[in-house]
Design an enzyme around this catalytic site. Structure first.
Site, short mmCIF file in Angstrom:
data_model
loop_
_atom_site.label_atom_id
_atom_site.label_comp_id
_atom_site.label_asym_id
_atom_site.label_seq_id
_atom_site.Cartn_x
_atom_site.Cartn_y
_atom_site.Cartn_z
N HIS A 17 -1.67 4.33 33.73
CA HIS A 17 -1.33 4.55 35.14
C HIS A 17 -2.55 4.35 36.03
CE1 HIS A 17 1.86 7.51 33.48
NE2 HIS A 17 2.51 6.42 33.89
N LYS A 41 15.29 16.92 36.36
CA LYS A 41 14.44 16.78 35.18
C LYS A 41 13.41 17.88 35.16
CE LYS A 41 14.32 11.89 34.05
NZ LYS A 41 13.43 10.72 33.97
N ARG A 90 4.79 -2.91 30.96
CA ARG A 90 4.19 -2.91 29.63
C ARG A 90 4.88 -3.91 28.71
NH1 ARG A 90 5.09 3.23 28.38
NH2 ARG A 90 7.01 2.50 29.27
N SER A 127 3.72 8.25 28.72
CA SER A 127 3.55 9.70 28.87
C SER A 127 4.32 10.47 27.81
CB SER A 127 4.01 10.14 30.26
OG SER A 127 3.18 9.60 31.26
#
Length: 157
Positions: A17, A41, A90, A127
């Site tokens: 990040h 969440k 990614r 993460s």
């Protein structure tokens, strides 16, 4: 002023990040690193904890600002004069997902999305993977800023 947004949950922020933020900071006058808060969440870290870690991790980046928001990314962009969203890619599946979001954001508010490929050094870091490894006692210090490594150790002790 060219102001861009790097949104995400950043639970926790990783070196991947930060690499995207550093590279975006070379291209824009101001980069807003913003936590997109999703009340549905529940993350490992609270929004306030994530904000504090982001602020510490970006303290040496003068044109990077840290913030958080709820709701639509495009609404945040309009309210804050953001002209583009920067997203790190990614793998191909990231692009498939992010392309839909980019097209929706463009259609809703004319907000452009800039895709930035991840530095190969960080392409496997996520993460969720960092949290999983840390939970089982693995050393994640190579993948996260020092502040995150410390906070993970404290939180999972």
């Amino acid at each position: 002023m060219r102001r861009v947004l790097v949104p995400g949950s950043f639970d926790p922020v990783t070196k991947g990040h930060l690499d995207i933020a550093e590279r975006a900071a070379r291209l824009a006058d101001e980069v807003i690193f913003a936590i997109a808060v999703n009340p549905a969440k529940r993350g490992l870290f609270t929004t306030d904890e994530r904000l504090a870690m982001l602020r510490e991790a970006t303290a040496d980046m003068p044109n990077v600002r840290v913030d958080s928001f709820e709701g639509l990314t495009v609404d945040y962009c309009k309210a804050n004069g953001v002209t583009a969203v920067v997203k790190g890619i990614r793998v191909a599946s990231d692009f498939d997902y992010e392309l839909q979001m980019a097209q929706m954001n463009l259609g809703l508010a004319g907000v452009e999305t800039l895709f930035m490929t991840t530095n190969p050094l960080y392409s496997f870091i996520a993460s969720s993977l960092v949290k999983e490894v840390a939970k089982w006692g693995g050393d994640v210090s190579a993948y996260v800023p020092d502040v995150v490594a410390r906070r993970l150790a404290e939180k999972l002790a």
